[in-house]
Structures are given as C-alpha cells and as structure tokens.
Design a protein around this motif. Structure first.
Motif, PDB file in Angstrom:
ATOM      1  N   GLN A 156     -18.130  29.145   0.011  1.00 27.00           N
ATOM      2  CA  GLN A 156     -18.254  29.922   1.238  1.00 27.00           C
ATOM      3  C   GLN A 156     -17.051  29.646   2.128  1.00 27.00           C
ATOM      4  OE1 GLN A 156     -21.939  29.455   3.365  1.00 27.00           O
ATOM      5  NE2 GLN A 156     -23.202  30.177   1.657  1.00 27.00           N
ATOM      6  N   GLY A 157     -16.404  30.713   2.551  1.00 23.64           N
ATOM      7  CA  GLY A 157     -15.232  30.561   3.396  1.00 23.64           C
ATOM      8  C   GLY A 157     -13.946  30.287   2.655  1.00 23.64           C
ATOM      9  N   GLY A 158     -13.991  30.294   1.333  1.00 21.43           N
ATOM     10  CA  GLY A 158     -12.772  30.083   0.563  1.00 21.43           C
ATOM     11  C   GLY A 158     -12.614  28.662   0.066  1.00 21.43           C
ATOM     12  N   ALA A 159     -11.442  28.363  -0.467  1.00 19.68           N
ATOM     13  CA  ALA A 159     -11.179  27.089  -1.131  1.00 19.68           C
ATOM     14  C   ALA A 159     -11.413  25.906  -0.196  1.00 19.68           C
ATOM     15  CB  ALA A 159      -9.749  27.060  -1.657  1.00 19.68           C
ATOM     16  N   LYS A 160     -11.869  24.801  -0.776  1.00 15.92           N
ATOM     17  CA  LYS A 160     -12.151  23.577  -0.028  1.00 15.92           C
ATOM     18  C   LYS A 160     -11.438  22.396  -0.688  1.00 15.92           C
ATOM     19  CE  LYS A 160     -15.178  25.371   2.885  1.00 15.92           C
ATOM     20  NZ  LYS A 160     -14.920  26.783   2.540  1.00 15.92           N
ATOM     21  N   GLU A 161     -11.124  21.387   0.145  1.00 16.40           N
ATOM     22  CA  GLU A 161     -10.592  20.133  -0.361  1.00 16.40           C
ATOM     23  C   GLU A 161     -11.660  19.061  -0.289  1.00 16.40           C
ATOM     24  OE1 GLU A 161      -6.984  18.841   1.495  1.00 16.40           O
ATOM     25  OE2 GLU A 161      -5.760  19.864  -0.017  1.00 16.40           O
ATOM     26  N   TYR A 162     -11.539  18.082  -1.143  1.00 15.95           N
ATOM     27  CA  TYR A 162     -12.545  17.025  -1.264  1.00 15.95           C
ATOM     28  C   TYR A 162     -12.673  16.224   0.033  1.00 15.95           C
ATOM     29  CZ  TYR A 162     -15.014  12.973  -3.184  1.00 15.95           C
ATOM     30  OH  TYR A 162     -15.916  11.980  -3.438  1.00 15.95           O
ATOM     31  N   LYS A 182     -17.681  19.889  -4.656  1.00 11.05           N
ATOM     32  CA  LYS A 182     -17.126  19.005  -3.632  1.00 11.05           C
ATOM     33  C   LYS A 182     -15.677  19.311  -3.269  1.00 11.05           C
ATOM     34  CE  LYS A 182     -20.281  15.154  -4.315  1.00 11.05           C
ATOM     35  NZ  LYS A 182     -20.423  13.680  -4.473  1.00 11.05           N
ATOM     36  N   GLY A 183     -15.164  20.446  -3.685  1.00  9.78           N
ATOM     37  CA  GLY A 183     -13.809  20.809  -3.325  1.00  9.78           C
ATOM     38  C   GLY A 183     -12.774  20.209  -4.262  1.00  9.78           C
ATOM     39  N   SER A 184     -11.543  20.668  -4.123  1.00  9.88           N
ATOM     40  CA  SER A 184     -10.490  20.239  -5.042  1.00  9.88           C
ATOM     41  C   SER A 184      -9.976  18.845  -4.697  1.00  9.88           C
ATOM     42  CB  SER A 184      -9.330  21.240  -5.025  1.00  9.88           C
ATOM     43  OG  SER A 184      -8.769  21.305  -3.728  1.00  9.88           O
ATOM     44  N   ILE A 185      -9.515  18.134  -5.708  1.00 14.32           N
ATOM     45  CA  ILE A 185      -8.931  16.814  -5.518  1.00 14.32           C
ATOM     46  C   ILE A 185      -7.692  16.954  -4.634  1.00 14.32           C
ATOM     47  CG2 ILE A 185      -7.870  14.838  -6.697  1.00 14.32           C
ATOM     48  CD1 ILE A 185      -9.491  15.651  -9.184  1.00 14.32           C
ATOM     49  N   ARG A 186      -7.602  16.127  -3.594  1.00 12.40           N
ATOM     50  CA  ARG A 186      -6.448  16.178  -2.708  1.00 12.40           C
ATOM     51  C   ARG A 186      -5.195  15.663  -3.432  1.00 12.40           C
ATOM     52  NH1 ARG A 186     -10.113  13.349   0.491  1.00 12.40           N
ATOM     53  NH2 ARG A 186      -8.747  11.536   0.294  1.00 12.40           N
ATOM     54  N   SER A 187      -4.050  16.018  -2.920  1.00 15.31           N
ATOM     55  CA  SER A 187      -2.794  15.624  -3.570  1.00 15.31           C
ATOM     56  C   SER A 187      -2.637  14.120  -3.653  1.00 15.31           C
ATOM     57  CB  SER A 187      -1.607  16.230  -2.824  1.00 15.31           C
ATOM     58  OG  SER A 187      -1.575  15.783  -1.471  1.00 15.31           O
ATOM     59  N   ASP A 227      -5.896   9.384  -8.204  1.00 17.47           N
ATOM     60  CA  ASP A 227      -6.286   8.067  -8.709  1.00 17.47           C
ATOM     61  C   ASP A 227      -7.330   7.400  -7.818  1.00 17.47           C
ATOM     62  OD1 ASP A 227      -4.469   7.936 -10.970  1.00 17.47           O
ATOM     63  OD2 ASP A 227      -2.861   7.768  -9.490  1.00 17.47           O
ATOM     64  N   GLU A 228      -7.918   8.152  -6.922  1.00 16.62           N
ATOM     65  CA  GLU A 228      -8.888   7.604  -5.972  1.00 16.62           C
ATOM     66  C   GLU A 228     -10.309   7.897  -6.446  1.00 16.62           C
ATOM     67  OE1 GLU A 228     -10.229   9.295  -1.821  1.00 16.62           O
ATOM     68  OE2 GLU A 228      -8.347   8.179  -1.560  1.00 16.62           O
ATOM     69  N   TYR A 229     -11.075   6.833  -6.650  1.00 14.98           N
ATOM     70  CA  TYR A 229     -12.468   6.978  -7.092  1.00 14.98           C
ATOM     71  C   TYR A 229     -13.372   7.041  -5.864  1.00 14.98           C
ATOM     72  CZ  TYR A 229     -16.839   5.932  -9.465  1.00 14.98           C
ATOM     73  OH  TYR A 229     -18.121   5.989  -9.939  1.00 14.98           O
ATOM     74  N   VAL A 273     -10.088  13.365 -19.697  1.00 14.18           N
ATOM     75  CA  VAL A 273     -11.128  12.344 -19.825  1.00 14.18           C
ATOM     76  C   VAL A 273     -11.177  11.444 -18.591  1.00 14.18           C
ATOM     77  CG1 VAL A 273     -11.743  10.246 -21.101  1.00 14.18           C
ATOM     78  CG2 VAL A 273     -11.229  12.350 -22.330  1.00 14.18           C
ATOM     79  N   LYS A 274     -10.018  11.170 -18.028  1.00 16.55           N
ATOM     80  CA  LYS A 274      -9.963  10.328 -16.826  1.00 16.55           C
ATOM     81  C   LYS A 274     -10.883  10.839 -15.730  1.00 16.55           C
ATOM     82  CE  LYS A 274      -6.799   9.278 -13.019  1.00 16.55           C
ATOM     83  NZ  LYS A 274      -5.411   9.345 -12.525  1.00 16.55           N
ATOM     84  N   HIS A 275     -11.084  12.142 -15.652  1.00 17.20           N
ATOM     85  CA  HIS A 275     -11.851  12.753 -14.563  1.00 17.20           C
ATOM     86  C   HIS A 275     -13.324  12.948 -14.914  1.00 17.20           C
ATOM     87  CE1 HIS A 275      -8.131  13.496 -12.371  1.00 17.20           C
ATOM     88  NE2 HIS A 275      -7.615  13.903 -13.513  1.00 17.20           N
ATOM     89  N   MET A 276     -13.741  12.486 -16.100  1.00 18.65           N
ATOM     90  CA  MET A 276     -15.125  12.668 -16.521  1.00 18.65           C
ATOM     91  C   MET A 276     -16.020  11.497 -16.141  1.00 18.65           C
ATOM     92  SD  MET A 276     -14.464  14.295 -20.310  1.00 18.65           S
ATOM     93  CE  MET A 276     -16.069  13.740 -20.878  1.00 18.65           C
ATOM     94  N   GLY A 277     -15.482  10.277 -16.152  1.00 19.11           N
ATOM     95  CA  GLY A 277     -16.293   9.091 -15.949  1.00 19.11           C
ATOM     96  C   GLY A 277     -16.732   8.493 -17.266  1.00 19.11           C
ATOM     97  N   ASP A 278     -16.909   7.170 -17.292  1.00 19.30           N
ATOM     98  CA  ASP A 278     -17.219   6.481 -18.544  1.00 19.30           C
ATOM     99  C   ASP A 278     -18.592   6.835 -19.095  1.00 19.30           C
ATOM    100  OD1 ASP A 278     -14.771   5.269 -18.442  1.00 19.30           O
ATOM    101  OD2 ASP A 278     -15.514   3.277 -17.880  1.00 19.30           O
ATOM    102  N   GLY A 279     -19.592   6.984 -18.203  1.00 18.54           N
ATOM    103  CA  GLY A 279     -20.943   7.290 -18.665  1.00 18.54           C
ATOM    104  C   GLY A 279     -21.008   8.591 -19.443  1.00 18.54           C
ATOM    105  N   PRO A 280     -20.547   9.713 -18.868  1.00 18.29           N
ATOM    106  CA  PRO A 280     -20.561  10.979 -19.611  1.00 18.29           C
ATOM    107  C   PRO A 280     -19.712  10.939 -20.869  1.00 18.29           C
ATOM    108  CG  PRO A 280     -20.298  11.394 -17.262  1.00 18.29           C
ATOM    109  CD  PRO A 280     -20.165   9.915 -17.449  1.00 18.29           C
TER     110      PRO A 280
END
Length: 636
Positions: free
Chosen positions: A183-189, A241-246, A250-252, A306-313
């Motif tokens: 809603q309202g267009g693209a969002k950042e995390y 949750k919006g796109s990963i910021r620049s 590497d931020e969890y 894979v880095k963005h999936m998490g170890d559990g999944p």
C-alpha cells in the motif's frame, strides 16, 4: 500437463507419490569433484538457429540462419550512436535463448569436457517485466514459455544423460518475483510488517486480494497474475517487511526478512535451527522442487540466495530434498548454495547442503592471481587454513566448494562488472581457467569464457552476453554466434579437462603451493609487491597416494618465465623425472638436488600453463621379476 495451478493436482501428486518408483531414474555420480560444471543463462545461451557449428553427433550444421562470429564482426552492433543504444537496450531484455537451443549444443559442451550443466532459472517469470535472468519467478510449477515447456526440459535432461552429462537446475526459495504491491508503493525494511495493496493482475494492476479464494475468483489471475501454485497465495506466505536497505545486506534479521530489491520475500519460518517448524510456504516449495526432481530427472539444485533464507529453513529443505532424492535412487543428489559473507563453511555444515558456490573471496583470487594482481598465498591459503574446522587441511574442500573464474553477478566487484577477458585478460585466460580446473574444488566454467567473452560495463547486462548473437552478442556484435570449437581457448580447456578426467590426483589429490627460485639457490613463494603486477611462475602440486602432478602458470602475459620449483623428494632416487601432461611435446623434467631440497626447472609460455606427472618406474621384486609401480619418494 498444461494449466497446473495447485500442488493438489493429481498429475503433480502422481510424481510425489509412491508411483514415482515405477520409473528408473538416472543415478548420481559417485563424486561430484570428478565433474566439470558449466553455468549458463537459458536466455543468453542458444536459440537453436546457429549455422556453422557441430551438432551433438558431430554433424556440421549448415542450414540455419546465424553465422559463426569472425574477428571482423566485432563492433558490428555499435557503428553509430543509434545502433549502440539499441545494443545496450537489448542487454536488459529477453534475448531469445531456449531449452531447445541448449539441446542442440550438448555436443559442444561434451567436447569441451563438461560433465554437468548448471541451468539458470527457467520457471515462469512475471509477465510484463524483463527478468531475463530468471530470478523473478511468478509460477513455480511452469516453465517460462519464452524458454520452452516442461517436456522440453525433460527432453534436455534425457539427451544430456545419454551423453554422460548431468543437469542441475537453479532454484529459488527465498523470494518470488515482483508479484504484489505494498500500500502506497515500495517500502524499505524497518522491522515491521507493511499493509499490502494486492497481487498484480495480468496488466500489472495490484487489484487481486492476497487470498487463494479471491485469486480463484479473479478472471485474469491465471496465468499472468498473482503467484502460483495457489498454495503460495495467502499474504502470510510473505514476510511483507519491505526491501533490504543498502546498509542492511549483512544485518540480521533484516537480511533474512527483507525483500531482495523488489523481489518479494517468502516467509519460510524462523531462522534458528532449534525448534524449527516449516511454514505452509516452505512446505509448498519443498513439494514444488520434489516434483521437478521426479518429473525431469534432474541431478541437483543450485539454491539461490541461501544467505537470506536462514539456517532453519535451509536445513529443513536440504533434509527433505535429500531424502526424496534417495527414494528416486539418486543417492548423491547435490545441493549447491549461493552463500555470501563470513558464514560460508558454517552454513554448509550446519544446514546439510552439499557445497557452497565459491563466489566472493575465492572468485576474486581466481580472477586476480593469474593477472599477477595478488600473491598466490591468498588463494591457496583459503584451502589450507582450516584448522578452526578441525578438518584435514584440504580434503574437506574437495567436493564442498564450486569454483569459477567468472559468473553472472560478480558480487566481489560491484562497482564495475567485468569478465576476466576484459582489457588484457585475454593474455592470461588460459592460466585462469587452468587454475580453476586443476586446483581443489568442483570447477565450473561460465558460459562464453571458453570463447574469451570480454564484457565490461556498469551493470550485470555486460557480463551476460548472448552466445547465439541476436541483438546483444559478445564483443558488441549482433547476429553472430560463438560456438567455435576451433577457438584456441576452447581447445585448451577441452584438453586440460580430458587430462583431469583421467588423472585422479587432479580431482581428489592434496594440494600444495610450491616455492620457486630464479637461480636454484634461494627459494620462496611468489609475492606481489606494491610497485606493479607480479610477473612470475606460480606452481602447485596435486598429490594422491604415490602420484604427484606438478602444475604451473605464468602470470606474465607477454613473456616466457622460467623457475626452479620445489617438489617432493625426501628419499629421491637418482634420475626421477616428471613427464609432460600439458602441453604435449614438452621435454621431461629431471629432479635435481638443490639446497632447499628436490627441484625441477619449468619454462612456462606467456600467460600459459604446463603440467607434469611423476613417471612410473620399474622396480625389481625379490624373485627378480619387474613390476610397474610409481616411485614412492614422496614426503608430504
């Protein structure tokens, strides 16, 4: 099998049920490090319309349209500003490669020495967007019609298997394409969930509620609207949750929960291993890829991001896929993860995937070392400095790292995308690919490297030229193809790959960087000094049982280089020699005693590569008979 919209479709369930055992599936290789991989983007490889190449049966194709590239064709697409603009624009659009085109080039790949093809994503992309690379999936159960059909894929795999070539599919779990809007267009995390407008319809209007019943009731939802299969159509299938910021790659947990640019992050479940429970979306994707395994008889997956999936999944997916593969008789089905950052080896061990794609540091070293831009201890140290894993120094990496000189992203060099052969790289491309083939790991060749593609520019398009020409051919050309089996680098790679196939030490042997000397007196490792490129012989040994294969490259692309190279020789008998493996016709090397120990003198041509093997000696047994075995003079 057209118009499959749900995993509950009986045709899908037939492949997921016990009935799959009625079919005999192609077995896995016993060891993946025995294979040479070849990575291609389906849109950029072949459209099947080339003329003047050799078919899978070695027949010369003379009736199709596109002629073979000649040096005089370079730049034929950019002879004026208008043409150059068209060529550049063609680079961000679908170029026209197909699965059928791939089939016609299996002979080309086989003769290059390829044992397995890694096929970039072929699943249906979001309509109206130019995601030619394949990573913007809208329908996980269908092939993008621009590439072909499910049956085309099945036939590709069948023909590849008949030729002794395995097939790996590039798959995506972390995200879908840009299939809905906030809603309202693209969002950042920010860490919070954002409200959504809805799925896009076929005209890219976000007017479909994110609910399976609403999608089913919308007349234009299928095939070009929403996301498919229907099991992914709840809004809870996405993190939102919006796109990963620049600054957040590497931020969890941002790097796991955020959208990958405008590609929408799929909710796979909590990231930790303890107490992990799969989400409905992850369960659906497991069945999606189990279907493709059973339907197409593929031999492995390269898993994107894979880095963005998490170890559990990741561990849950790896477990389910490996178990399903074993039920098909594929006991060594390989899962190769794209893992960036400092958790590469930890992720492989923790999640149960089989190998990591050696992008980043390893690729950067492979790219720079043959040019003389870094010291060799940087590259070779990556395979020996593993004490923290309590592993043998090199054996663990043998089949758990896929190494390549070039690829389609070049993540280690984000500011300027360049293939190895850009600039003066052509002078040392043989050295680079020889290192790739003859050092530890599973080697992979990026399409076009064997033809010295030299793309360079500000974004990814310039390293994704079309092998078949079209509007975006390599060397700023158009309407010329590049399947030239007489090209010198193609032939050299083919010859080295054939030697690798016959020499166990090159595939599974221990690896040692060798000290060298100009004068035979003072030995040390080559070093890159600040004042300029390192112009030197770089030598290493691969040792397996009682066989030593000595390899050497020359980082000087203009001049021949000579060096004394330290070899094993703790109990060296007189006159031990190393016989030439590559190139043919070189003289044998005789081991001589030097102050630093046993050494041989090698001469390597400009930007070149040479390889020698310790010869067999006839030994006399106690009964006086001669037996042939290798000299046991090794001390490592």
């Amino acid at each position: 099998m057209d118009s499959i919209r749900s995993l509950s479709d009986p045709r899908i369930q037939a492949f997921l049920s016990s009935r799959r055992n009625d079919r005999i599936y192609h077995p896995s290789p016993s060891n993946w490090e025995d294979q040479v991989l070849y990575f291609l983007l389906p849109d950029r490889f072949s459209d099947g319309n080339e003329r003047g190449y050799h078919s899978s049966s070695s027949q010369f194709e003379s009736t199709s349209q596109t002629p073979l590239f000649q040096p005089s064709d370079a730049g034929n697409a950019v002879r004026n500003p208008q043409d150059e603009a068209l060529w550049q624009e063609a680079g961000v659009r679908f170029a026209g490669g197909t699965i059928t085109g791939m089939r016609t080039k299996l002979g080309y790949l086989k003769r290059l020495g390829i044992g397995a093809i890694w096929v970039g994503p072929i699943f249906k992309q979001v309509a109206g967007l130019e995601t030619y690379h394949g990573y913007g999936v809208q329908d996980f159960l269908n092939i993008d019609p621009r590439f072909g059909t499910r049956e085309d894929l099945r036939e590709l795999v069948r023909e590849a298997h008949e030729m002794g070539i395995y097939v790996l599919l590039d798959i995506i779990l972390n995200h879908a394409g840009n299939v809905w809007e906030y809603q309202g267009g693209a969002k950042e995390y920010t860490g919070e969930e954002f409200p959504v407008e809805g799925f896009f319809d076929a005209q890219r209007v976000p007017n479909i509620d994110m609910d399976p019943d609403a999608v089913a009731a919308h007349l234009s939802a299928y095939p070009d609207g929403a996301v498919w299969p229907s099991e992914l159509q709840s809004k809870n299938c996405f993190t939102r949750k919006g796109s990963i910021r620049s600054d957040g790659w590497d931020e969890y947990p941002q790097c796991v929960d955020g959208d990958f640019f405008d590609l929408k992050d799929i909710n796979l479940g909590q990231h930790q291993l303890e107490g992990f429970a799969p989400t409905p979306a992850l369960l659906a994707l497991v069945e999606v890829y189990q279907f493709w395994m059973a339907y197409a008889d593929v031999d492995g997956f390269r898993i994107d991001t894979v880095k963005h999936m998490g170890d559990g999944p990741t561990r849950y997916f790896a477990t389910r896929i490996h178990e399903f593969a074993q039920s098909l008789g594929k006991d060594n089905f390989i899962l190769i993860g794209e893992i960036l950052g400092d958790r590469v080896f930890e992720t492989v061990e923790t999640t149960g995937i089989d190998a990591a794609l050696g992008v980043g540091g390893i690729q950067e070293q492979l790219w720079k070392l043959p040019r003389g831009l870094v010291s060799p201890k940087g590259y070779f140290g990556m395979f020996t400095n593993s004490a923290y894993m309590n592993r043998g120094a090199h054996a663990w990496f043998r089949d758990t790292i896929v190494c390549m000189v070039d690829d389609h992203d070049q993540v280690w060099n984000p500011s300027q995308k360049s293939r190895y052969c850009c600039g003066d790289g052509k002078k040392t491309i043989l050295a680079a690919e020889a290192m790739n083939l003859c050092t530890v790991g599973i080697p992979c060749i990026y399409y076009g490297s064997e033809q010295c593609f030299d793309g360079t520019g500000s974004d990814d398009r310039y390293i994704r030229e079309a092998m078949f020409g079209g509007g975006f051919g390599a060397f700023r050309s158009r309407d010329r193809h590049f399947f030239n089996e007489e090209f010198a680098v193609y032939r050299a790679i083919a010859e080295i790959a054939e030697i690798r196939k016959t020499e166990l030490a090159l595939r599974r042997g221990r690896q040692y960087l060798r000290k060298i000397s100009r004068d035979g007196a003072a030995f040390g490792y080559p070093v890159k000094y600040p004042r300029g490129p390192m112009r030197s012989v770089v030598a290493w040994s691969r040792i397996f049982d009682d066989v030593e294969i000595l390899c050497a490259i020359n980082t000087d692309g203009d001049s021949e280089q000579s060096a004394w190279v330290r070899v094993n020789g703790g109990s060296k008998p007189p006159g031990v020699t190393f016989e030439p493996l590559y190139p043919k016709g070189k003289a044998s090397l005789t081991v001589e005693k030097k102050a630093a120990g046993a050494a041989v003198q090698v001469m390597v041509p400009p930007g070149g590569f040479c390889m020698y093997k310790s010869r067999q000696r006839e030994l006399t047994s106690r009964d006086g008979r001669k037996s042939s075995r290798r000299s046991r003079y090794f001390c490592c």
